[in-house]
Scaffold this motif. Structure first.
Motif, PDB file in Angstrom:
ATOM      1  N   GLN A 457       0.845  -1.230  -0.129  1.00  0.00           N
ATOM      2  CA  GLN A 457      -0.028  -0.240  -0.145  1.00  0.00           C
ATOM      3  C   GLN A 457       0.975   1.187   0.196  1.00  0.00           C
ATOM      4  O   GLN A 457       0.681   2.272  -0.770  1.00  0.00           O
ATOM      5  N   HIS A 461       1.168   4.500  -2.821  1.00  0.00           N
ATOM      6  CA  HIS A 461       1.117   5.839  -2.280  1.00  0.00           C
ATOM      7  C   HIS A 461       2.465   6.753  -2.707  1.00  0.00           C
ATOM      8  O   HIS A 461       2.150   7.848  -3.517  1.00  0.00           O
ATOM      9  N   LEU A 482      -9.045   5.330  -8.771  1.00  0.00           N
ATOM     10  CA  LEU A 482      -8.686   5.962  -7.506  1.00  0.00           C
ATOM     11  C   LEU A 482     -10.095   6.075  -6.776  1.00  0.00           C
ATOM     12  O   LEU A 482     -10.005   5.820  -5.559  1.00  0.00           O
ATOM     13  N   ARG A 485     -10.880   2.571  -5.491  1.00  0.00           N
ATOM     14  CA  ARG A 485      -9.930   2.223  -4.328  1.00  0.00           C
ATOM     15  C   ARG A 485     -10.205   2.993  -3.095  1.00  0.00           C
ATOM     16  O   ARG A 485     -10.468   2.124  -2.096  1.00  0.00           O
ATOM     17  N   VAL A 486     -10.797   4.080  -3.144  1.00  0.00           N
ATOM     18  CA  VAL A 486     -10.963   4.812  -1.975  1.00  0.00           C
ATOM     19  C   VAL A 486     -12.244   4.298  -1.327  1.00  0.00           C
ATOM     20  O   VAL A 486     -12.462   4.154  -0.154  1.00  0.00           O
ATOM     21  N   GLN A 496      -5.284   5.817   4.754  1.00  0.00           N
ATOM     22  CA  GLN A 496      -5.284   5.322   3.447  1.00  0.00           C
ATOM     23  C   GLN A 496      -6.204   6.442   2.678  1.00  0.00           C
ATOM     24  O   GLN A 496      -5.768   6.691   1.517  1.00  0.00           O
ATOM     25  N   CYS A 497      -7.428   6.699   3.244  1.00  0.00           N
ATOM     26  CA  CYS A 497      -8.489   7.503   2.384  1.00  0.00           C
ATOM     27  C   CYS A 497      -7.860   8.786   2.431  1.00  0.00           C
ATOM     28  O   CYS A 497      -7.988   9.422   1.222  1.00  0.00           O
ATOM     29  N   ILE A 500      -5.362   9.144  -0.564  1.00  0.00           N
ATOM     30  CA  ILE A 500      -5.862   8.741  -2.087  1.00  0.00           C
ATOM     31  C   ILE A 500      -6.706  10.229  -2.169  1.00  0.00           C
ATOM     32  O   ILE A 500      -6.887  10.601  -3.364  1.00  0.00           O
ATOM     33  N   HIS A 503      -4.341  12.840  -3.663  1.00  0.00           N
ATOM     34  CA  HIS A 503      -4.235  12.785  -4.993  1.00  0.00           C
ATOM     35  C   HIS A 503      -5.191  12.970  -5.736  1.00  0.00           C
ATOM     36  O   HIS A 503      -5.071  13.294  -6.973  1.00  0.00           O
TER      37      HIS A 503
END
Length: 914
Positions: A457, A461, A482, A485-486, A496-497, A500, A503
């Motif tokens: 992961q 990133h 993306l 994925r989120v 993680q969220c 993302i 980005h």
């Protein structure tokens, strides 16, 4: 004589004379100039109107100086001040009572009577006095022990109404004051009231420090008056660079002497030893202090710690944690370093173990590395989540940790190697970072036994971050990937969220969907706030500012950027690159509001840091673009072209072709603004995507890297068309730009298009369209106080606005719009080097208006100018029509505001003595 106050244990205390008291019965001598602080004097005066004033702060906060000033100022008919400085001798109640009687006698008490010989006699004698006595007791805590405070409590219980007390203490005075507080008869002046404000510090230091140095000095001293006063004469003497740096950083020996002479003796010995061990820490709880000191201090009552404010302060939003004042910490750390480096390493090792056992992994890493325990440090980095440490603690922390690890330790771990790739990318070494990522991907493909789980992961990133720095364009499929994925993460996956959404914000901004970019930014910021990571919040606040500027929300953008700046000063003060990232859009926002010199200063400081340690193309484009425009306004075209040349250099150094394109568009803009139209046209014609400009508005970017370069190119083309006598073509092209800008929510480009339309429509003989475009521009700009684009539009635009005002008058606009247009007119029509508007009114009209502003009547104006009354009325009617008013009072106010005449001088009110 027996006491009758209810404590037989105190009975029989008899007061006897003591000639050694005399020096303590007046304020101590001082040669220092005092700073006028009327608000403190008024607070003290109001406290005396009650009954008891407690001034409580550590040594060096000016308690004695404030009391001495009050002692001198408050002597007035019917009020007699008395002074006593307490010492260690006053632990003995006999001596303390003797001193109080002597002080009151010196102030005029007991006139014609014998001195009281015990506490009851003192109370009875004071009750019989016709005047009010204000007894100043300085350094109350010097009377250590419990005997005197206990006796003083008895005195407080029977305190006569006409007696006032002003007590200074450097800690808890140990007397019962709650009943005075409950009756509203107690006033308290604490360290936060006595600390110098930034303005007071600046007033004391004069021009000895630059603005940045003053900010840093205030952060180090935190307004501690003694520290400021100690530094002032040394700074005035012109110290060498090293001594000056030590004074500003709080590490100078003169501060350490103050700490050892005045501060540490007031701290209990056990606590003093514990905080000395804690000088290696940014913040700590008392049980960690006990762990490092080797004995228990966590049992201390919260009130014991509170009494040491601000020497030891609670950490906001972290209950139970404390931090030392920067100067105290520096002095204690210097002592540790002088005594034993082995002791420091041992303390770091103990702290690392304590933090690791309790899950404070970032702190464990930092202290393990400083202790030289790289195995523990590397393990703690992995346990902290690898690159999550970057978002939680910041780039400088991660970089410092890796710098303390041997290369072989880093390269043996996939997690540490990925952290190293992140650091390389943040340092601008993007190719090296890309190579490290590709090496990790090859390692993952080979598989085999791994000593640790592969950070898949995190690799995703970091590769995304490097894509941003390499200016890789994400198409719609990548963006949807993306989003999917989120969406797969749960509510607990905030880290993680957040990454993302970060980005996605960048991708949507580059794509030109500013509404989606704003939503992604808000979601990422919420995630990072949930994680309580200041570093992540700072970056998303920067994104919020960048998107806000593009979409015309300048006020909210500035608020977000100011919040980011405050977070840096609070948590990431050593990261100059991060501060530069915030100051770049802040400089752009200030420029748009017309604060050109201030914007130039921000960008001059920020852009070298950006060029040395950042790789985000959009930041370079916007930072250097604003820097070039500011240089054009302040110094002329040559300075602006120097800034553009620097953009080209950075583009070549970083292999960023989009930055090269942006530099060329910026050069064309400056050539056009400087009147070098043929040169601008030749450059624009050589650029791809600029030949077919008359067709319908396209959905794509017409071959340009992003929508921003496309819009900038179209605006450049339209500007050249207007200046080269093709207003009709320019109007058609500007319609396309407006449609494109409106579709993406790019209000700043929409404003630029409206401003050019004003000029083009008026030149084409379409006054109604010019008026409508001006109204559109003002509607976009006025709520956000955007001023500079109107000024950058140039002389032709100024002439068009002037003509619109003459034709239609300001009265056709709403009042707020009229005021804004008047403000634009007042600056736009100002000739270079002149202080007044020269074109809106005729010479005779200006003369009439100037006399009107001075208060002259119509008849007086007529006599002064040799005109008839009717002619004066005719000129005034023209003036009113041109500036859109109907009464002479409004005309005077508006004319002064927009620069048609000088503002009338106001008579300065004479200051009254306090």
């Amino acid at each position: 004589m027996q006491l009758t106050t209810g404590t037989p244990a105190r009975a029989g205390i008899v007061i006897t004379p003591d000639a050694t008291l005399e020096p303590r019965l007046q304020p101590p001598r001082s040669l220092l100039d005092s700073i006028d602080r009327p608000y403190l004097m008024e607070r003290l005066r109001q406290g005396i109107a009650g009954q008891v004033v407690l001034i409580n702060a550590p040594a060096g906060f000016g308690k004695t100086g404030l009391m001495a000033a009050a002692f001198r100022c408050f002597a007035e008919p019917g009020q007699r001040p008395a002074w006593m400085t307490l010492t260690g001798r006053d632990e003995d109640p006999h001596l303390a009572l003797r001193g109080m009687v002597a002080a009151l006698r010196r102030a005029g008490a007991f006139d014609g009577r014998a001195d009281p010989v015990d506490l009851r006699g003192l109370v009875e004698a004071l009750a019989a006095e016709p005047d009010r006595f204000v007894l100043f007791l300085d350094d109350f805590c010097a009377a250590k022990g419990s005997a005197f405070p206990a006796l003083f409590d008895e005195f407080l219980r029977v305190l006569p109404a006409q007696v006032r007390l002003v007590i200074s203490a450097s800690g808890r005075p140990g007397i019962a004051l709650s009943r005075f507080r409950l009756r509203g008869l107690l006033a308290e002046i604490q360290a936060e009231h006595l600390a110098f404000s930034r303005g007071e510090t600046q007033r004391l230091l004069g021009r000895l420090l630059s603005r940045e140095e003053l900010e840093g000095f205030c952060a180090v001293t935190q307004g501690w008056p003694a520290l400021v006063r100690l530094a002032a004469p040394l700074l005035a003497a012109g110290p060498g660079p090293d001594e000056r740096q030590a004074l500003l950083a709080g590490t100078h020996a003169i501060y350490a002497d103050f700490v050892h002479d005045e501060l540490l003796p007031a701290i209990p010995p056990d606590l003093r030893e514990a905080i000395a061990a804690c000088s290696i820490l940014d913040e700590f709880p008392l049980d960690l202090a006990s762990h490092l000191a080797g004995f228990e201090v966590a049992h201390r009552a919260p009130r014991d710690i509170e009494s040491l404010h601000p020497v030891i302060d609670p950490v906001p939003r972290n209950p139970g944690w404390l931090r030392l004042h920067p100067v105290l910490r520096a002095a204690l750390a210097s002592d540790l370093a002088y005594r034993s480096s082995e002791r420091i390493s041992a303390l770091h090792a103990m702290a690392a173990k304590w933090f690791a056992e309790r899950g404070f992994l970032e702190k464990a890493v930092r202290h393990a590395a400083r202790a030289g325990d790289f195995v523990t440090a590397a393990d703690a980095i992995r346990r902290a989540g690898g690159v999550k440490l970057f978002i939680r603690a910041g780039y400088t922390v991660l970089n410092a940790i890796l710098a303390n690890l041997p290369p072989e330790v880093v390269h043996r771990s996939a997690t540490l190697k990925l952290c190293h790739a992140l650091v390389l990318s943040k340092q601008g070494q993007v190719p090296a970072a890309r190579e490290a990522v590709e090496d990790l991907k090859r390692m993952a493909r080979r598989g085999g036994d791994q000593a640790e789980p592969f950070p898949e992961q995190d690799l995703f990133h970091i590769e995304g971050l490097i894509n941003v720095y390499e200016d890789v364009n994400l198409d719609g499929d990548h963006i949807m990937a993306l989003e999917r994925r989120v969406a797969a993460f749960g509510p607990a996956d905030t880290w993680q969220c957040g990454w993302i959404y970060n980005h996605l914000c960048i991708a949507y901004t580059r794509r030109g969907d500013l509404a989606a970019a704003r939503i992604a930014c808000i979601k990422a910021l919420a995630c990072y706030r949930e994680e309580r990571t200041a570093y992540g919040q700072i970056f998303m606040l920067v994104h919020q500012g960048l998107v806000g500027i593009l979409s015309g929300g300048l006020s909210s953008a500035i608020l977000a950027l100011k919040e980011a700046e405050a977070l840096i000063h609070a948590t990431q003060w050593s990261d100059a690159n991060l501060l530069a990232i915030v100051h770049m859009p802040l400089g752009e926002a200030l420029y748009l509001r017309g604060e050109v010199a201030e914007a130039n200063r921000y960008l001059t400081d920020a852009m070298p840091h950006m060029a040395a340690g950042e790789g985000w193309v959009d930041l370079f484009i916007r930072g250097y673009g604003t820097k070039a425009r500011a240089a054009l306004r302040l110094e002329g075209p040559d300075a602006a072209f120097v800034a553009v040349d620097r953009v080209d250099e950075v583009a070549i150094e970083r292999h960023l072709p989009r930055l090269t394109t942006a530099a060329l568009l910026l050069r064309i803009e400056i050539l056009t603004q400087a009147g070098m139209l043929e040169s601008a046209l030749r450059l624009l014609d050589q650029m791809p995507g600029c030949s077919d400009v008359d067709g319908p508005a396209p959905d794509a970017c017409m071959g340009w890297p992003t929508w921003r370069e496309r819009n900038e190119a179209l605006l450049n083309r339209a500007r050249l068309m207007v200046r080269m006598g093709e207003p009709e073509r320019a109007i058609r092209l500007l319609g396309r730009v407006a449609a494109l800008a409106e579709a993406s929510g790019a209000s700043l480009h929409l404003l630029d298009a409206a401003l050019l339309t004003v000029e083009a429509a008026w030149s084409a003989g379409r006054p109604d369209e010019a008026l409508a475009a001006l109204q559109t521009a003002v509607a976009l700009a006025r709520p956000q106080e955007i001023l500079q684009p109107f000024l950058d539009a140039g002389g032709s635009f100024a002439q068009a606005v002037r003509a619109i005002v003459r034709r239609f008058g300001l009265s056709i606009f709403a009042p707020a719009t009229a005021r804004f247009i008047a403000r634009i007119a007042g600056v736009s029509f100002r000739a270079p080097g002149e202080g007044a508007v020269t074109h809106l009114l005729s010479l005779r009209e200006r003369q009439v208006l100037e006399l009107l502003t001075s208060g002259s009547s119509n008849k007086e104006i007529a006599r002064a100018l040799g005109l008839s009354d009717a002619t004066v009325k005719f000129h005034l009617k023209n003036v009113y029509a041109k500036i859109g008013v109907s009464r002479r009072g409004i005309a005077v106010a508006l004319a002064s505001e927009i620069g048609l005449v000088d503002k009338p001088q106001r008579t300065a009110a004479r200051a009254l003595p306090c």
